[in-house]
Structure formats: structure tokens, C-alpha cells
Design a protein around this motif. Sequence first.
Motif, PDB file in Angstrom:
ATOM      1  N   GLU A 105       0.169  38.422  17.129  1.00 55.82           N
ATOM      2  CA  GLU A 105       0.735  38.504  18.478  1.00 55.82           C
ATOM      3  C   GLU A 105      -0.056  39.486  19.345  1.00 55.82           C
ATOM      4  OE1 GLU A 105       3.131  37.799  21.794  1.00 55.82           O
ATOM      5  OE2 GLU A 105       2.821  36.632  19.966  1.00 55.82           O
ATOM      6  N   MET A 106      -0.580  40.530  18.749  1.00 52.82           N
ATOM      7  CA  MET A 106      -1.356  41.508  19.520  1.00 52.82           C
ATOM      8  C   MET A 106      -2.693  40.940  19.996  1.00 52.82           C
ATOM      9  SD  MET A 106       0.264  44.255  20.159  1.00 52.82           S
ATOM     10  CE  MET A 106      -0.940  45.545  20.504  1.00 52.82           C
ATOM     11  N   SER A 107      -3.093  39.812  19.462  1.00 55.81           N
ATOM     12  CA  SER A 107      -4.370  39.225  19.865  1.00 55.81           C
ATOM     13  C   SER A 107      -4.239  38.347  21.109  1.00 55.81           C
ATOM     14  CB  SER A 107      -4.976  38.415  18.708  1.00 55.81           C
ATOM     15  OG  SER A 107      -4.213  37.249  18.477  1.00 55.81           O
ATOM     16  N   VAL A 108      -3.030  38.112  21.586  1.00 58.25           N
ATOM     17  CA  VAL A 108      -2.848  37.288  22.779  1.00 58.25           C
ATOM     18  C   VAL A 108      -2.931  38.159  24.029  1.00 58.25           C
ATOM     19  CG1 VAL A 108      -1.464  35.605  21.491  1.00 58.25           C
ATOM     20  CG2 VAL A 108      -0.321  37.390  22.830  1.00 58.25           C
ATOM     21  N   PRO A 137       0.950  40.418  24.820  1.00 58.74           N
ATOM     22  CA  PRO A 137       1.757  40.426  23.597  1.00 58.74           C
ATOM     23  C   PRO A 137       3.203  40.875  23.836  1.00 58.74           C
ATOM     24  CG  PRO A 137       0.258  42.288  23.617  1.00 58.74           C
ATOM     25  CD  PRO A 137      -0.090  41.440  24.805  1.00 58.74           C
ATOM     26  N   THR A 185       5.534  43.057  22.807  1.00 61.48           N
ATOM     27  CA  THR A 185       5.464  44.291  22.024  1.00 61.48           C
ATOM     28  C   THR A 185       6.753  44.626  21.291  1.00 61.48           C
ATOM     29  OG1 THR A 185       5.977  45.617  23.975  1.00 61.48           O
ATOM     30  CG2 THR A 185       3.629  45.275  23.440  1.00 61.48           C
ATOM     31  N   VAL A 214       6.626  42.684  18.098  1.00 59.76           N
ATOM     32  CA  VAL A 214       5.598  43.221  17.199  1.00 59.76           C
ATOM     33  C   VAL A 214       6.156  44.462  16.501  1.00 59.76           C
ATOM     34  CG1 VAL A 214       3.308  44.277  17.032  1.00 59.76           C
ATOM     35  CG2 VAL A 214       3.664  42.308  18.550  1.00 59.76           C
TER      36      VAL A 214
END
Length: 136
Positions: free
Chosen positions: A23-26, A29, A31, A34
Motif C-alpha cells: 500500500e505504501m508503494s501507491v 497510501p 496510512t 497500513v
Amino acid sequence: MNEETVRNWIRKAENDLKIGKDEMSVEDPVTDMVCFHMQQCVEKYLKAFLIFHGKEYPKTHRIAVLVGLCSQIDPEFQTLMDWEVDRLSRYATTLRYGEEFYTPSLEETREAIELAEKTKAFVLTRLEEKGFAPNG
């Protein structure tokens, strides 16, 4: 102790870590989710350690409680409290429900991922020292 049960808990913890990191790569994200998954990751690693040692664990999301139980087996687990890993506990409930709306910053979320990764490495090292092969 059922090694397959321990491996299943580790797999679930890994899934939480993967979901959060993916998810942090979108671009934008989510947060709060995450951070929720990072708390879940840590909780599951700690419970896997307890299960490996044949210990009961309470149905709790409070990381400090689980670290305390792990510390009874291996006092080195107090290191996790020095890292303030218990900060993740608030993500288990606060972020799941709408009553207390809170969106962690990107920096806070990165710190949550770092805590989860450090906890993973710590627990896996302790298990491997006892002869457990996570990928068995």
C-alpha cells in the motif's frame, strides 16, 4: 508446540507486513490501514513466539501485554519496549472505527513499518536460536 501452527501465525504476520508495504508503494497510501496492519504484524509475531513456547496468550491487541509475556520467557524482549513498539497498539482499535478518526502521517506510517520489520527480525532470530525454521 505445533510447529505448523507457529508457521501459520508467521505467514499471517507476513501477509500483514506485505499488505502495508504494498500500500505504501501507491501514490496516495491509506496510512491508517497500513498502520493497522503493522500492529497486526507485530501482534502475530509475538503470539507466534508464545505459541512456540507452549504458552497461552490473551485475546488482546495491547503489544505491551504480549511483550511482557514474551519477556517472561526471554528477558531480551524488553528491548522491544525500548524501541517503543507498544506505540503500535493504538492502531488496533483507534483506526478501525469511525468514532476516533485519525490519519497517520507518511512519516509516522514509515516508522510503524520500521517497528514491524525490527520486531519481525527480533522474533525470528529468537526462534531460530531455539532451532525453529520458519520456512521449515
